[in-house]
Design a protein around this motif. Structure first.
Motif, PDB file in Angstrom:
ATOM      1  N   VAL A   5       0.853  -1.182   0.000  1.00 37.04           N
ATOM      2  CA  VAL A   5       0.000   0.000   0.000  1.00 37.04           C
ATOM      3  C   VAL A   5       0.889   1.232   0.000  1.00 37.04           C
ATOM      4  CG1 VAL A   5      -1.861  -1.174   1.212  1.00 37.04           C
ATOM      5  CG2 VAL A   5      -0.138   0.054   2.534  1.00 37.04           C
ATOM      6  N   ASN A   6       0.285   2.373  -0.311  1.00 37.85           N
ATOM      7  CA  ASN A   6       1.012   3.634  -0.277  1.00 37.85           C
ATOM      8  C   ASN A   6       1.387   3.942   1.174  1.00 37.85           C
ATOM      9  OD1 ASN A   6       1.853   6.314  -0.298  1.00 37.85           O
ATOM     10  ND2 ASN A   6       0.486   6.853  -1.989  1.00 37.85           N
ATOM     11  N   PRO A   7       2.687   4.070   1.494  1.00 43.42           N
ATOM     12  CA  PRO A   7       3.099   4.289   2.885  1.00 43.42           C
ATOM     13  C   PRO A   7       2.471   5.519   3.520  1.00 43.42           C
ATOM     14  CG  PRO A   7       4.995   3.740   1.518  1.00 43.42           C
ATOM     15  CD  PRO A   7       3.846   3.961   0.584  1.00 43.42           C
ATOM     16  N   THR A   8       2.153   6.533   2.713  1.00 46.45           N
ATOM     17  CA  THR A   8       1.597   7.774   3.286  1.00 46.45           C
ATOM     18  C   THR A   8       0.115   7.649   3.602  1.00 46.45           C
ATOM     19  OG1 THR A   8       1.136   8.656   1.070  1.00 46.45           O
ATOM     20  CG2 THR A   8       3.293   9.157   2.044  1.00 46.45           C
ATOM     21  N   GLU A   9      -0.529   6.567   3.140  1.00 53.35           N
ATOM     22  CA  GLU A   9      -1.968   6.418   3.331  1.00 53.35           C
ATOM     23  C   GLU A   9      -2.343   5.418   4.420  1.00 53.35           C
ATOM     24  OE1 GLU A   9      -3.490   5.369  -0.488  1.00 53.35           O
ATOM     25  OE2 GLU A   9      -3.107   7.346  -1.382  1.00 53.35           O
ATOM     26  N   VAL A  10      -1.368   4.764   5.017  1.00 50.64           N
ATOM     27  CA  VAL A  10      -1.679   3.751   6.029  1.00 50.64           C
ATOM     28  C   VAL A  10      -2.031   4.411   7.363  1.00 50.64           C
ATOM     29  CG1 VAL A  10      -0.152   2.055   4.966  1.00 50.64           C
ATOM     30  CG2 VAL A  10       0.742   3.539   6.764  1.00 50.64           C
ATOM     31  N   LYS A  11      -2.743   3.656   8.200  1.00 51.04           N
ATOM     32  CA  LYS A  11      -3.008   4.098   9.565  1.00 51.04           C
ATOM     33  C   LYS A  11      -1.751   3.818  10.381  1.00 51.04           C
ATOM     34  CE  LYS A  11      -7.998   3.299   9.411  1.00 51.04           C
ATOM     35  NZ  LYS A  11      -9.145   2.563   9.997  1.00 51.04           N
ATOM     36  N   ARG A  12      -1.064   4.902  10.747  1.00 52.20           N
ATOM     37  CA  ARG A  12       0.265   4.750  11.330  1.00 52.20           C
ATOM     38  C   ARG A  12       0.235   4.227  12.762  1.00 52.20           C
ATOM     39  NH1 ARG A  12       1.829  10.777   9.385  1.00 52.20           N
ATOM     40  NH2 ARG A  12       2.180  10.353   7.161  1.00 52.20           N
ATOM     41  N   ALA A  18       2.404  -1.802  17.155  1.00 52.66           N
ATOM     42  CA  ALA A  18       2.807  -3.212  17.070  1.00 52.66           C
ATOM     43  C   ALA A  18       4.318  -3.342  16.937  1.00 52.66           C
ATOM     44  CB  ALA A  18       2.110  -3.882  15.885  1.00 52.66           C
ATOM     45  N   MET A  19       4.908  -2.500  16.070  1.00 48.06           N
ATOM     46  CA  MET A  19       6.355  -2.552  15.860  1.00 48.06           C
ATOM     47  C   MET A  19       7.118  -2.172  17.133  1.00 48.06           C
ATOM     48  SD  MET A  19       7.463  -2.830  12.413  1.00 48.06           S
ATOM     49  CE  MET A  19       6.513  -3.460  11.027  1.00 48.06           C
ATOM     50  N   LEU A  20       6.635  -1.157  17.838  1.00 51.16           N
ATOM     51  CA  LEU A  20       7.300  -0.709  19.061  1.00 51.16           C
ATOM     52  C   LEU A  20       7.278  -1.797  20.128  1.00 51.16           C
ATOM     53  CD1 LEU A  20       6.058   2.993  19.402  1.00 51.16           C
ATOM     54  CD2 LEU A  20       8.404   2.248  18.978  1.00 51.16           C
ATOM     55  N   LEU A  81       7.469 -10.573   7.215  1.00 50.13           N
ATOM     56  CA  LEU A  81       8.728 -10.552   7.955  1.00 50.13           C
ATOM     57  C   LEU A  81       8.501 -10.272   9.437  1.00 50.13           C
ATOM     58  CD1 LEU A  81      11.729 -10.896   7.572  1.00 50.13           C
ATOM     59  CD2 LEU A  81      11.928  -8.455   7.074  1.00 50.13           C
ATOM     60  N   PHE A  82       7.612  -9.325   9.740  1.00 52.84           N
ATOM     61  CA  PHE A  82       7.378  -8.961  11.137  1.00 52.84           C
ATOM     62  C   PHE A  82       6.706 -10.099  11.903  1.00 52.84           C
ATOM     63  CE2 PHE A  82       4.925  -6.492  14.439  1.00 52.84           C
ATOM     64  CZ  PHE A  82       6.038  -6.169  15.201  1.00 52.84           C
ATOM     65  N   ILE A  83       5.684 -10.703  11.330  1.00 53.73           N
ATOM     66  CA  ILE A  83       4.987 -11.803  12.007  1.00 53.73           C
ATOM     67  C   ILE A  83       5.915 -13.014  12.155  1.00 53.73           C
ATOM     68  CG2 ILE A  83       3.087 -13.465  11.798  1.00 53.73           C
ATOM     69  CD1 ILE A  83       1.421 -11.235  10.539  1.00 53.73           C
ATOM     70  N   THR A  84       6.726 -13.279  11.137  1.00 51.18           N
ATOM     71  CA  THR A  84       7.679 -14.391  11.228  1.00 51.18           C
ATOM     72  C   THR A  84       8.705 -14.140  12.330  1.00 51.18           C
ATOM     73  OG1 THR A  84       7.432 -14.885   8.868  1.00 51.18           O
ATOM     74  CG2 THR A  84       9.393 -15.755   9.969  1.00 51.18           C
ATOM     75  N   ALA A  85       9.225 -12.911  12.394  1.00 50.68           N
ATOM     76  CA  ALA A  85      10.209 -12.569  13.431  1.00 50.68           C
ATOM     77  C   ALA A  85       9.607 -12.717  14.829  1.00 50.68           C
ATOM     78  CB  ALA A  85      10.719 -11.143  13.224  1.00 50.68           C
ATOM     79  N   LEU A  86       8.384 -12.229  15.005  1.00 52.45           N
ATOM     80  CA  LEU A  86       7.698 -12.365  16.296  1.00 52.45           C
ATOM     81  C   LEU A  86       7.466 -13.827  16.647  1.00 52.45           C
ATOM     82  CD1 LEU A  86       5.007  -9.528  16.127  1.00 52.45           C
ATOM     83  CD2 LEU A  86       6.825  -9.716  17.842  1.00 52.45           C
ATOM     84  N   ALA A 185      -0.500  -7.587  14.969  1.00 54.40           N
ATOM     85  CA  ALA A 185       0.237  -7.429  13.709  1.00 54.40           C
ATOM     86  C   ALA A 185      -0.520  -8.058  12.546  1.00 54.40           C
ATOM     87  CB  ALA A 185       1.625  -8.045  13.829  1.00 54.40           C
ATOM     88  N   ALA A 186      -1.126  -9.217  12.785  1.00 52.79           N
ATOM     89  CA  ALA A 186      -1.877  -9.898  11.727  1.00 52.79           C
ATOM     90  C   ALA A 186      -3.065  -9.069  11.263  1.00 52.79           C
ATOM     91  CB  ALA A 186      -2.341 -11.264  12.227  1.00 52.79           C
ATOM     92  N   ILE A 187      -3.608  -8.252  12.164  1.00 52.87           N
ATOM     93  CA  ILE A 187      -4.796  -7.446  11.828  1.00 52.87           C
ATOM     94  C   ILE A 187      -4.401  -6.104  11.215  1.00 52.87           C
ATOM     95  CG2 ILE A 187      -6.825  -6.272  12.792  1.00 52.87           C
ATOM     96  CD1 ILE A 187      -6.820  -8.425  15.004  1.00 52.87           C
ATOM     97  N   PHE A 188      -3.408  -5.438  11.782  1.00 54.77           N
ATOM     98  CA  PHE A 188      -3.166  -4.034  11.452  1.00 54.77           C
ATOM     99  C   PHE A 188      -1.935  -3.751  10.583  1.00 54.77           C
ATOM    100  CE2 PHE A 188      -5.628  -3.753  15.461  1.00 54.77           C
ATOM    101  CZ  PHE A 188      -6.691  -3.008  14.992  1.00 54.77           C
ATOM    102  N   VAL A 189      -0.898  -4.592  10.639  1.00 59.87           N
ATOM    103  CA  VAL A 189       0.331  -4.273   9.912  1.00 59.87           C
ATOM    104  C   VAL A 189       0.123  -4.432   8.409  1.00 59.87           C
ATOM    105  CG1 VAL A 189       2.721  -4.978   9.476  1.00 59.87           C
ATOM    106  CG2 VAL A 189       1.888  -4.801  11.821  1.00 59.87           C
TER     107      VAL A 189
END
Length: 495
Positions: A5-12, A18-20, A81-86, A185-189
C-alpha cells in the motif's frame, strides 16, 4: 495475497504500536536475565564462564542477523517478515520457559535473538517509510524509547520479578505480550516496504555471519578468562586472534559488497558524510553508555553489597527519564535539528561521566541515582536525534541498508565498549598499589579487605575515566553536525 500500500496512506498508529512493542520485548531480553544469572548458575550447577553465554549468545545472534535483515526487507513483505520474526521470538521464549538443561536454555536464547535481530531494523525502516522527513524526529523519538528504555529497565524488572518468581517467570511474563502482538500485527500491519527480490548470495551471508559474529565473539570473550592469570592470558590471546580473523573476513565481505550490483548490505551509505559522522557519534555514545550500565551494577553488588533489586532500582529513575524524554527529544529535533541537541546532551554526558570517576566505598546511594538519571537525560538528547539526522541524508531506497548498518555498528560498539572498559577495570584493580599509611593499625584480615575494596574502586574509577574521554571525543564531533537551517539548504549529496 499481500499487496503493498502507499506508505503515506496507512493508519500509522496501530502499525507503529505493534512494531514498538515487538522491538521493545526483543531488546528488553538483552538485559532481562542480568540479575537472574546467579539463580540460573545455582539451578544448573554452572560457573560464570558458562552462564555469561546466555547474554553473549543473544548479542552474537543479534549481531549476525541484523546485516541480513536489509536483504530480508527487500525479499519479503513487511507483514510476512514482522509476524515471522515475532513467531520465532515467541518460539524461543516458550522453549526458554520450560528449559531444564543449560544447553536447551542457551539454544532457546539463540532462537529468541534470531527473531529479535530482525525486529529493530525493520521497525526503523518502516518508520522512515510511513513518516515524512518533517515528522521523523517525533517518530524516531518513539523508537528511542525502545532502544534506550528497554535495556535500561531490564535489570530493574528482573530484580523485581525475582523477588516473587523463579528465573523462568521472566519468560512467562514476556510470552503473552508477544502472542498478543502477533495477533495485532496480523490485523493491522500493512506492507509498506518495497520488494525488489534480490538474489540470495550465500557467500555474502557466510562472510557477514562469520565476520560480525567473530568480531562480537572476540570482544565478548577478551576478558572472559577464569582460572588464574595463565588461563586468562590464554583466553585473551585466543580472543585477539578471533578478532583479527573477524576483521579480515569483514574486509572480504565489504570488498564483495562493493563489487555486487545488488549488495546484501550497502556500504556506499558511508559516502554521505553526515550519516558517517552520526554513526560514529552514536557508537561513541553507546560505548560511554555501557560504562554506567555495566560498571555501576558491578560496583553496587560486588563491592558495596547491594542486592540485585536495589541495584536495579538505582537505574530505574534514569530509565524513566530516558523513556519520557525520547519522544520529547524527537519533537525538538523536528523543530531545531540535531546539532544543538547533540552538543548539549554530550556536554551533560561528559560532566556526569566525570563525576563517576571518584566513586568511594561510602558514595551516597542518592548521588548514584541522581547523577545516573541526569546522565540518561543527556543521552536522550543525543542518541535518536543524531541517528535520525544521519538516516535523513540517505535516499529512500537505501533506508533498509542505513538502518541495518546503524544497528550492526551499535551492536559492535556496545561489545567493544564493554570489553575495553572491563579490561581497564580489571587491569587497574590488579595493578593497584595500596597506601601503606592507611593500613596501619589494621589486622591482617581488615587490611586484606581494605586492599580488595580499594583495588576494586580504583578499577571502576579508571574505567569511568576512559568513558569520560570517549564522551569528550563525542562532544567534539557533535559540533560538526548541521543545524536544521543548514540541513534545509543542503542537497543531501554524497561525496
Amino acid at each position: 495475497m499481500n499487496q503493498n500500500v502507499n506508505p503515506t496512506e496507512v493508519k500509522r498508529v496501530p502499525i507503529v504500536a505493534a512494531m514498538l512493542v515487538g522491538a521493545f520485548v526483543g531488546i528488553l531480553n538483552e538485559t532481562l536475565l542480568a540479575t537472574a544469572l546467579p539463580s540460573i548458575m545455582n539451578d544448573f550447577g554452572i560457573g560464570e564462564s558458562q552462564v555469561q553465554w546466555l547474554t553473549t549468545a543473544f548479542l552474537l545472534t543479534n549481531g549476525v542477523m541484523i546485516p541480513i535483515t536489509a536483504f530480508l526487507i527487500e525479499r519479503f513483505t513487511t507483514r510476512q517478515l514482522f509476524i515471522t520474526a515475532l513467531s520465532i521470538f515467541a518460539l524461543g521464549t516458550s522453549v526458554a520457559s520450560i528449559s531444564h538443561t543449560f544447553e536447551l536454555l542457551l539454544g532457546a536464547r539463540v532462537i529468541q535473538a534470531a527473531g529479535s535481530g530482525i525486529m529493530l531494523p525493520l521497525m526503523m525502516t518502516v518508520m522512515l517509510k510511513i513518516f515524512p522527513v518533517e515528522k521523523r524526529g517525533a517518530a524516531m523519538g518513539m523508537a528511542g524509547v525502545v532502544i534506550s528504555f528497554a535495556p535500561a529497565i531490564g535489570p530493574t524488572l528482573s530484580g523485581w520479578l525475582l523477588e516473587f518468581f523463579s528465573w523462568r517467570g521472566l519468560f512467562y511474563v514476556v510470552l503473552p505480550i508477544v502472542i498478543i502482538t502477533i495477533i495485532i500485527a496480523a490485523i493491522f500491519v500493512k506492507n509498506v516496504t518495497e520488494q525488489t527480490y534480490p538474489k540470495i548470495d550465500i557467500l555474502s551471508i557466510l562472510l557477514s555471519s562469520f565476520g560480525f559474529g567473530g568480531l562480537l565473539y572476540g570482544f565478548s570473550s577478551i576478558t572472559g578468562g577464569h582460572g588464574g592469570e595463565e588461563a586468562a592470558a590464554q583466553i585473551d590471546s585466543q580472543a585477539v586472534a578471533i578478532i583479527i580473523a573477524g576483521a579480515i573476513i569483514i574486509t572480504l565481505f565489504i570488498i564483495r559488497q562493493m563489487k555486487l550490483k545488488r549488495p546484501m548490505l550497502e556500504f556506499r551509505v558511508f559516502k554521505y558524510p553526515i550519516f558517517s559522522l552520526s554513526l560514529i557519534i552514536t557508537m561513541i555514545v553507546l560505548m560511554a553508555l555501557i560504562g554506567a550500565e555495566t560498571m555501576l551494577p558491578l560496583y553496587m553488588q560486588n563491592t558495596r553489597g547491594f542486592t540485585p533489586l536495589e541495584s536495579g532500582l538505582m537505574l530505574f529513575p534514569g530509565a524513566i527519564v530516558m523513556g519520557v524524554m525520547s519522544p520529547i527529544t524527537g519533537m525538538l529535533f523536528d523543530k531545531f535539528g540535531a546539532k544543538w541537541l547533540a552538543t548539549s546532551g554530550m556536554a551533560i554526558v561528559t560532566v556526569t561521566t566525570f563525576l563517576f570517576t571518584s566513586l568511594e566505598m561510602d558514595t551516597a546511594y542518592s548521588f548514584l541515582v541522581i547523577i545516573y538519571a541526569v546522565r540518561m537525560f543527556g543521552l536522550s538528547l543525543v542518541m535518536m536525534p543524531v541517528m535520525t539526522a544521519g538516516l535523513n541524508q540517505l535516499p529512500p531506497e537505501w533506508h533498509p541498508h542505513g538502518t541495518a548498518m546503524a544497528n550492526t555498528m551499535q551492536q559492535v560498539s556496545a561489545s567493544i565498549g564493554t570489553a575495553i572498559l572491563i579490561t581497564v577495570m580489571t587491569s587497574a584493580a590488579t595493578n593497584y598499589q595500596p597506601d601503606q599509611a592507611a593500613l596501619e593499625g589494621l589486622s591482617e584480615a581488615e587490611a586484606m579487605n581494605h586492599i580488595a575494596s580499594s583495588a576494586a574502586i580504583n578499577g571502576y574509577n579508571s574505567a569511568f575515566w576512559i568513558a569520560t574521554i570517549l564522551s569528550i571525543v563525542g562532544l567534539c564531533l557533535s559540533f560538526f553536525l548541521k543545524t536544521k537551517s543548514q540541513n534545509d539548504k543542503a542537497d543531501n549529496k554524497a561525496v
